[in-house]
Design a protein around this motif. Structure first.
Motif, short mmCIF file in Angstrom:
data_model
loop_
_atom_site.label_atom_id
_atom_site.label_comp_id
_atom_site.label_asym_id
_atom_site.label_seq_id
_atom_site.Cartn_x
_atom_site.Cartn_y
_atom_site.Cartn_z
N LYS A 163 3.00 -8.90 -0.26
CA LYS A 163 2.98 -9.00 1.43
C LYS A 163 3.14 -7.75 2.06
N GLY A 164 2.78 -7.23 2.89
CA GLY A 164 2.71 -6.60 3.45
C GLY A 164 2.95 -4.57 2.28
N LYS A 165 2.39 -4.79 1.39
CA LYS A 165 2.33 -3.77 0.35
C LYS A 165 1.75 -3.54 -0.35
N THR A 166 0.09 -3.61 0.03
CA THR A 166 -1.35 -3.46 -0.85
C THR A 166 -2.32 -2.60 0.34
N THR A 167 -2.94 -2.28 0.23
CA THR A 167 -4.47 -1.37 0.76
C THR A 167 -5.18 -1.63 -0.43
N MET A 168 -6.92 -1.43 0.97
CA MET A 168 -7.63 -2.36 0.18
C MET A 168 -8.45 -1.14 1.04
N LEU A 169 -9.78 -0.55 0.07
CA LEU A 169 -11.08 0.33 0.07
C LEU A 169 -11.41 -0.02 1.79
N ALA A 170 -12.01 1.01 2.62
CA ALA A 170 -12.31 0.06 3.56
C ALA A 170 -14.15 0.31 3.53
N THR A 171 -14.29 1.00 2.60
CA THR A 171 -15.74 1.17 2.65
C THR A 171 -16.60 0.06 2.56
N ASP A 172 -18.12 0.30 3.31
CA ASP A 172 -18.46 -1.11 2.81
C ASP A 172 -18.63 -1.43 1.86
N ARG A 173 -19.31 -0.97 0.94
CA ARG A 173 -19.97 -1.93 -0.36
C ARG A 173 -18.61 -2.13 -0.93
N LYS A 207 -4.75 -10.03 7.26
CA LYS A 207 -2.94 -10.35 7.61
C LYS A 207 -1.85 -9.97 7.04
N ASP A 208 -2.09 -10.12 5.16
CA ASP A 208 -1.15 -8.89 4.59
C ASP A 208 -0.70 -8.00 4.65
N LEU A 209 -2.15 -7.45 4.47
CA LEU A 209 -2.45 -6.20 4.17
C LEU A 209 -1.18 -4.39 4.35
N LEU A 221 1.49 4.42 -3.04
CA LEU A 221 1.94 4.28 -4.10
C LEU A 221 2.89 5.22 -4.91
N VAL A 222 2.93 6.34 -4.90
CA VAL A 222 3.93 8.19 -5.36
C VAL A 222 5.50 7.03 -5.10
N SER A 223 4.67 6.70 -3.59
CA SER A 223 6.54 6.65 -2.52
C SER A 223 6.67 5.64 -2.19
N GLY A 224 6.26 4.74 -2.77
CA GLY A 224 6.72 2.98 -2.91
C GLY A 224 6.61 2.46 -1.87
N LEU A 228 0.50 -2.02 -4.51
CA LEU A 228 -0.78 -2.29 -5.37
C LEU A 228 -2.09 -2.13 -4.65
N VAL A 229 -2.55 -1.25 -4.72
CA VAL A 229 -3.73 -0.74 -4.06
C VAL A 229 -5.10 -0.96 -4.76
#
Length: 352
Positions: A163-173, A207-209, A221-224, A228-229
């Motif tokens: 939680k708070g350690k993930t990212t997601m792509l924002a583009t629609d598809r 909420k957890d991104l 990711l490299v910086s820590g 997970l992305v």
């Protein structure tokens, strides 16, 4: 790939301009191309002129949407050859804006894998030529994540340690695809109820991104900062280049097959020269540059077979076979359903 802003620092706009490639404007060029920055060799103008005697001008576009707006407004005028992702090539063809590929003028089409000549949006490469292809999945720090994440639910319903350690792509598809795949649906889903279900799941996941991120997720990711992305395979490789603990995996629920293509405009002033450029880019050595330098797989059998085996060992997703790639679901033009995706993503981003 819709929001890709290709890896600027690997070539640099300054290097392109120094070699005579323009960021826009009319000139006396023998061929006008629009492409993402950094997606061709920095000496492309020089090498193409040496091979053909022709001068090229390159106009950079940041996104598919940007160049599509210009092409739809002008009827394709002002450009000879354009790089766009396959769903957008499909739209342009439906609008009657694309020229048929002249097979006789592009003998290097024979270098393509058979699978690349049989893609459902353009069987036989009638109106487009694939330049790069790949998939989307989970890119993660194996030294910071317990086990090997194998499900989209690692992003959509993150365990406490992520939680708070993930990212997601924002583009629609791609944002919608993660939600749809997590629910067992198609990346091209058009059922409003299923789109709404995926939207609700993605609002909860937000909420957890740590962030939505289409451009710097691998550096997080490299910086820590992130563990997970959500990542395109080639972009995960940029992280792997800096930290060998970074891994890429396609979730068990499956993923998409994205294809970036080259298309010739029907309104082109230099169609014959555009066909020469297609043939030039499909030369094994020229096409191998993309795989070696931007770390994307290319659908050119001769090019891929020429790569250093150490490159494939260093970046395992580069070794995915055409059969593996085409086993994922090809992104298609959504037609009217695209409005539903755009509306859902707007609601997701507006949600608290």
């Amino acid at each position: 790939m819709t929001a890709k802003t290709h890896f600027l620092s690997r070539t640099g706009l300054a290097a392109l301009v120094a070699l005579g490639l323009s960021a826009g404007g009319a000139g006396a060029a023998d061929l006008v191309i629009s492409n993402w920055d950094g997606y061709m060799a920095p000496d492309i103008a020089e090498s193409f002129k040496k091979a053909t005697g022709l001068e090229i001008e390159v106009v950079n576009h940041a996104t598919n949407e940007e160049i599509m707006g210009k092409l739809m407004a002008s009827g394709g005028k002002g450009y000879d050859l354009v790089f766009v992702s396959s769903p957008f090539a499909e739209v342009l063809n439906h609008q009657g804006l694309l020229e048929t590929v002249d097979e006789a003028a592009v003998p290097n089409l024979a270098n393509l894998y058979p699978e690349a000549a049989g893609l459902a949006y353009d069987p036989g490469n009638a109106f487009s030529v694939p330049y790069a292809w790949g998939t989307t999945g989970l890119c993660y720090r194996s030294d910071l994540v317990e086990g090997s994440p194998d499900s989209w639910m690692a992003l959509l319903k993150s365990p406490d340690d992520l939680k708070g350690k993930t990212t997601m792509l924002a583009t629609d598809r791609w944002l919608m695809a993660a939600g749809l795949l997590g629910l067992g649906y198609s990346v091209n889903e058009s059922d409003p109820a299923k789109i709404n279900e995926a939207k609700d799941l993605l609002i909860e996941a937000k909420k957890d991104l740590l962030a939505y991120d289409d451009t710097t997720f691998y550096s997080k990711l490299v910086s820590g900062e992130a563990s997970l992305v959500h990542a395109w395979d080639g972009w995960c490789n940029y992280g792997i280049a800096d930290n060998k603990d970074i891994k890429f995996v396609v979730p068990k629920e499956g993923s998409d097959l994205w294809v970036d293509t080259m298309v010739v405009m029907k309104a082109a002033e230099h169609k014959e020269n555009a066909m020469k450029f297609l043939n030039f880019m499909l030369d094994a050595e020229n096409h191998a540059w993309a795989a070696s330098n931007i770390l994307y797989k290319v659908p050119n059998k001769a090019a891929m077979e020429s790569l250093d085996p150490e490159l494939l060992a260093s970046y395992p997703n580069m070794a995915m076979t055409p059969a593996e790639l085409t086993g994922f679901e090809l992104l298609r033009d959504l037609g009217e359903a695209q409005k539903g995706y755009s509306r859902a993503v707007s609601e997701i981003k507006a949600a608290n």
